[in-house]
Write an enzyme that holds these catalytic residues in place. Structure first.
Site, PDB file in Angstrom:
ATOM      1  N   ASP A 106      49.193  36.022  49.188  1.00  0.00           N
ATOM      2  CA  ASP A 106      47.630  36.407  49.394  1.00  0.00           C
ATOM      3  C   ASP A 106      47.824  38.144  49.387  1.00  0.00           C
ATOM      4  OD1 ASP A 106      45.000  35.589  50.365  1.00  0.00           O
ATOM      5  OD2 ASP A 106      45.537  37.355  51.431  1.00  0.00           O
TER       6      ASP A 106
ATOM      7  N   ASN B   2      37.923  45.290  46.845  1.00  0.00           N
ATOM      8  CA  ASN B   2      36.758  44.955  46.137  1.00  0.00           C
ATOM      9  C   ASN B   2      35.461  45.644  46.560  1.00  0.00           C
ATOM     10  OD1 ASN B   2      37.318  43.324  43.785  1.00  0.00           O
ATOM     11  ND2 ASN B   2      37.164  41.235  45.009  1.00  0.00           N
TER      12      ASN B   2
ATOM     13  N   HIS C 143      34.329  45.603  41.816  1.00  0.00           N
ATOM     14  CA  HIS C 143      34.880  44.115  41.182  1.00  0.00           C
ATOM     15  C   HIS C 143      35.920  44.527  39.875  1.00  0.00           C
ATOM     16  CE1 HIS C 143      33.373  41.343  44.219  1.00  0.00           C
ATOM     17  NE2 HIS C 143      32.490  42.212  44.052  1.00  0.00           N
TER      18      HIS C 143
ATOM     19  N   ASP D  10      39.566  43.076  39.695  1.00  0.00           N
ATOM     20  CA  ASP D  10      40.286  42.115  38.585  1.00  0.00           C
ATOM     21  C   ASP D  10      41.516  42.870  37.831  1.00  0.00           C
ATOM     22  OD1 ASP D  10      37.916  40.545  38.998  1.00  0.00           O
ATOM     23  OD2 ASP D  10      36.700  41.088  36.961  1.00  0.00           O
TER      24      ASP D  10
ATOM     25  N   GLU E  53      42.125  35.779  45.850  1.00  0.00           N
ATOM     26  CA  GLU E  53      43.295  36.660  45.494  1.00  0.00           C
ATOM     27  C   GLU E  53      44.609  36.026  46.223  1.00  0.00           C
ATOM     28  OE1 GLU E  53      41.317  37.596  49.825  1.00  0.00           O
ATOM     29  OE2 GLU E  53      40.809  37.112  47.658  1.00  0.00           O
TER      30      GLU E  53
END
Length: 166
Positions: free
Chosen positions: A41, A49, A54, A58, A84
């Site tokens: 994680d 984010n 975003h 990404d 994630e």
């Protein structure tokens, strides 16, 4: 027909796992091979984010997916588990070697700095030599991951599964 690939990262997705897990488990049992479950994680991802957007998030996910691919063999299964979180199922490796592989992936993620953003990941690694239910494997691996989160993040927490210890 449902895709077996995560659109963003190109890794396998949960549908792939659902469709293939019985085969993966059966093969391991048939060859009496250990299976290693690794859940990772990204640390502080929501903060990245929210503050950087975003698109940056990404890009980071794609960088991490590439690192996982570079640290995988053809027989390994690298899956975007969701958000994630990533899951790898690794057949037939020795416990110490798996910890080293996870540790190199952790270091590669920590040194990647995509878009000049420092990132890190916490790993839970479960080594299993005999049959286990998928939900048990995921649950134990998740607990290892959260132990690492609670101990300060950016680390690999590993355990050898012994059925009688639970």
């Amino acid at each position: 027909l449902m895709s077996m690939q995560d659109a963003l990262t190109g890794l396998h997705n949960r549908h792939y796992l659902d469709s293939n897990i019985q085969q993966i488990l059966a093969r391991a049992n048939r060859h009496a091979e250990p299976l290693i479950w690794v859940l990772l994680d990204l640390d502080y991802f929501k903060r990245i984010n929210d503050s950087l957007g975003h698109q940056t998030g990404d890009n980071i996910l794609m960088v991490v997916a590439d690192i996982l691919r570079q640290n995988s063999r053809g027989s390994d299964h690298a899956i975007r588990w969701g958000g994630e979180e990533f899951l790898a199922i690794i057949p037939a490796q020795n416990f110490k070697k798996c910890i080293q592989i996870a540790e190199s992936a952790r270091i590669a993620i920590h040194s990647a700095n995509p878009d000049k953003v420092p990132i890190s990941a916490t790993f839970g690694l479960l080594y299993i030599e005999n049959a286990i239910e998928i939900n048990d494997a995921i649950s134990i691996t998740d607990n290892l991951l959260y132990r690492g989160k609670n101990q300060g993040k950016n680390q690999v927490v590993s355990e050898k599964y012994e059925p009688n210890q639970r």
